[in-house]
Design an enzyme around this catalytic site. Sequence first.
Site, PDB file in Angstrom:
ATOM      1  N   GLU A 145      41.347   1.597 -23.560  1.00 51.60           N
ATOM      2  CA  GLU A 145      42.435   0.814 -22.949  1.00 51.60           C
ATOM      3  C   GLU A 145      42.194   0.549 -21.462  1.00 51.60           C
ATOM      4  O   GLU A 145      42.921   1.053 -20.600  1.00 51.60           O
ATOM      5  CB  GLU A 145      43.777   1.521 -23.152  1.00 51.60           C
ATOM      6  CG  GLU A 145      44.181   1.576 -24.602  1.00 51.60           C
ATOM      7  CD  GLU A 145      45.535   2.252 -24.830  1.00 51.60           C
ATOM      8  OE1 GLU A 145      46.019   2.928 -23.915  1.00 51.60           O
ATOM      9  OE2 GLU A 145      46.077   2.091 -25.929  1.00 51.60           O
ATOM     10  N   GLU A 299      44.387   1.824 -33.016  1.00 53.65           N
ATOM     11  CA  GLU A 299      45.370   2.920 -32.922  1.00 53.65           C
ATOM     12  C   GLU A 299      46.737   2.414 -33.347  1.00 53.65           C
ATOM     13  O   GLU A 299      47.141   1.308 -32.972  1.00 53.65           O
ATOM     14  CB  GLU A 299      45.540   3.405 -31.474  1.00 53.65           C
ATOM     15  CG  GLU A 299      44.403   4.168 -30.896  1.00 53.65           C
ATOM     16  CD  GLU A 299      44.728   4.612 -29.459  1.00 53.65           C
ATOM     17  OE1 GLU A 299      45.921   4.698 -29.093  1.00 53.65           O
ATOM     18  OE2 GLU A 299      43.779   4.855 -28.711  1.00 53.65           O
TER      19      GLU A 299
HETATM   20  C1  GAL Z   1      47.274   5.028 -26.526  1.00 45.73           C
HETATM   21  C2  GAL Z   1      46.055   5.818 -26.076  1.00 45.73           C
HETATM   22  C3  GAL Z   1      45.921   7.103 -26.876  1.00 45.73           C
HETATM   23  C4  GAL Z   1      47.227   7.817 -26.929  1.00 45.73           C
HETATM   24  C5  GAL Z   1      48.253   6.906 -27.544  1.00 45.73           C
HETATM   25  C6  GAL Z   1      49.592   7.542 -27.779  1.00 45.73           C
HETATM   26  O1  GAL Z   1      47.674   4.097 -25.600  1.00 45.73           O
HETATM   27  O2  GAL Z   1      44.882   5.080 -26.196  1.00 45.73           O
HETATM   28  O3  GAL Z   1      44.921   7.895 -26.290  1.00 45.73           O
HETATM   29  O4  GAL Z   1      47.576   8.218 -25.646  1.00 45.73           O
HETATM   30  O5  GAL Z   1      48.402   5.782 -26.713  1.00 45.73           O
HETATM   31  O6  GAL Z   1      50.384   7.630 -26.651  1.00 45.73           O
END
Ligand code: GAL
Length: 662
Positions: A145, A299
Amino acid sequence: MTAILFGGDYNPEQWPEDVWHEDVRLMRDAGVNTATVGVFSWSSIEPTEGRFTFDWLDRAITLLHENGIGIILATPTASPPPWFSIAHPEALPTTAEGVRLIHGSRDTYNPAAPAYRAAAARITEELAARYGAHPALRGWHLHNEYGTVSFGAEVDARFRDWLERKYGSLGALNRAWHTTFWSQGYASWEQVVAPQATQYLRNPGQLLDFKRFSAALLLECYQDQIDIVRRLSPDAPVTTNFMLPSWLHYDPWAFASASDLVAVDHYVDARGVEGAAHAAFGADLARSFGGGRPWLLMEQAMNLTMRGGRLLAKEPGAGMRTSLQHVARGADGILFFQWRTAPAGAEAFHSTMVPHVGPDSRVFREVRELGQLLGALDGVASPLGSSTPAPVVTTRVAIAWSADAWWAADSPGLPAPDLDFLPAVRRVHRALWMLGRTADFVRLDDDLDRYDLVLVPSHCIASDAEAAALDGFVRGGGHAIVWYFSGTFDDELHVELGGYTGRFAETLGIRVEELHPLEDGESVALDTGTNGARWAETVRLRGAEATVRYADGPTCGEPAITVHRHGDGTARYVSTCLPDDALAALLEASLAEAGIEPDAPEAGDGLEVVRRSGADGTYVVAINHGATARTVTLHGVDAFDGSRVAGPIELAARAFRVLRAQ
Ligand code: GAL
């Protein structure tokens, strides 16, 4: 057949090795075929500067591979270890207030600092050299990110270089930033700095250029790693996970062009139908950024999701439905953050695939069910990063999307606080989704001829190329709707004189003479019997006709919504914020005028029906996100049980069907 990727971030370094063996057993049990390894693992791989400890990672990757689980290998560069900040304090990020941050969280680095860039390149090189040809490797997940913005001396120096290249002369920069206002005229390049904390409103032109510069700097960081990985691991596709969108520190179109495929992280922010609308929004953005090709959901969350204070608890089955929405809208991978919930750390209550209570849980049972579901859809996915002929979802409607428009709408000194880009764009997408329609997002200066209807909400800035492209699209027979304040600035953030919305004035056949931001809670009556809110304008007709007029307020009797028959097409202008039902009616009328038929006439109001072309044919995904049963007319063969469907069927509340079209 290529399987849909299923799995998530896997951080074996957080667990004793005996747990790894349970992990792979459970992964196999759940049908997991992909683990994203290495995100944030920097201090475990390089515990002191230049000393690499790959033994644990070798063992973890071997174990996964022996169990038939592929890896997406991440570079851990989003979180430099403590040794880094001690050794290179100048490479730490500085806030706009001049505070230098230190390790203790993540993303604590300055993208302009040579020491950071060198350390990131070194660990990328080590990883690519060691694992670049590993048989378990499916692809690269570079960084995590991208989104760190820093100030400070290194940034000022790079910003000045960027400005010198852009403007060529200090005179041009002074003109662009209109520095005669408030005594900001620069007499030498050394005086120019990034827009930091200052006494009152910052210079909007300087701020916009700084956002563009910071975005280019992050792209440069990404490109450093891409070059290394493509040299040492030429067969594995390269991507990075875009954070969808609550903040925007880079230009996703530019990041997408640098990638072999687009990957996004998307966390829905509501339950039920609104959450489903949000998932569709994220998926349509991801597909559009990738030019219509398949993409990866890198994700998401099965259940509890971080969003500031109170975590969002998803309802049972939501993980399944959201995942299917993403597949329907072009995802070839459904991955989660993360595989197993850690017992401690800053995100110990963010949900995962294996919760704190273990596999004997509702969440893990749903993970297993999802694995079976995706396993039955093998024919959908293409080999990762392949140039499958775009688009996997066909739609004739597009919403204009531009990083510049977002950044410009955040400028200080605008006439109202609610001219923001993201809410306006999301609202139009939601309205289409509620009408059962799928939309693409498009840059206005891209090829608009693929569309019959182009929607332009909150696009306050427009370059010459964008204005010309929209005009050409309409003249050539396209239909457009433009919302208030769009096209007010040129790309140097100067108001086009002679009428607001001036960049699009000729296309729209109007002249906007006066702006009337409304007070909170204030509304203006329209002659259709409904009300506008937030905003009104004095609109003069210059070739357009009024279709709706204001019926009270400062602009009583004047045009509120106009239509301009321009060349072979039409351009509508909406000068106030319409309530949901009036917005829906306007969109429906424009869809009909543009001759755009729905994919399924019953779709809408939470019944989602999407046709997606997969590697082995076309699939129809129907999901009822609502609380009551719905009837939907479908044709095809059920992808799970092989039954034939030809005609209307009942879809129970929160149920879905996936058919292979014949
Ligand atoms: C995303 C990040 C993850 C984790 C997830 C949940 O933005 O890439 O590492 O932090 O959010 O909060």
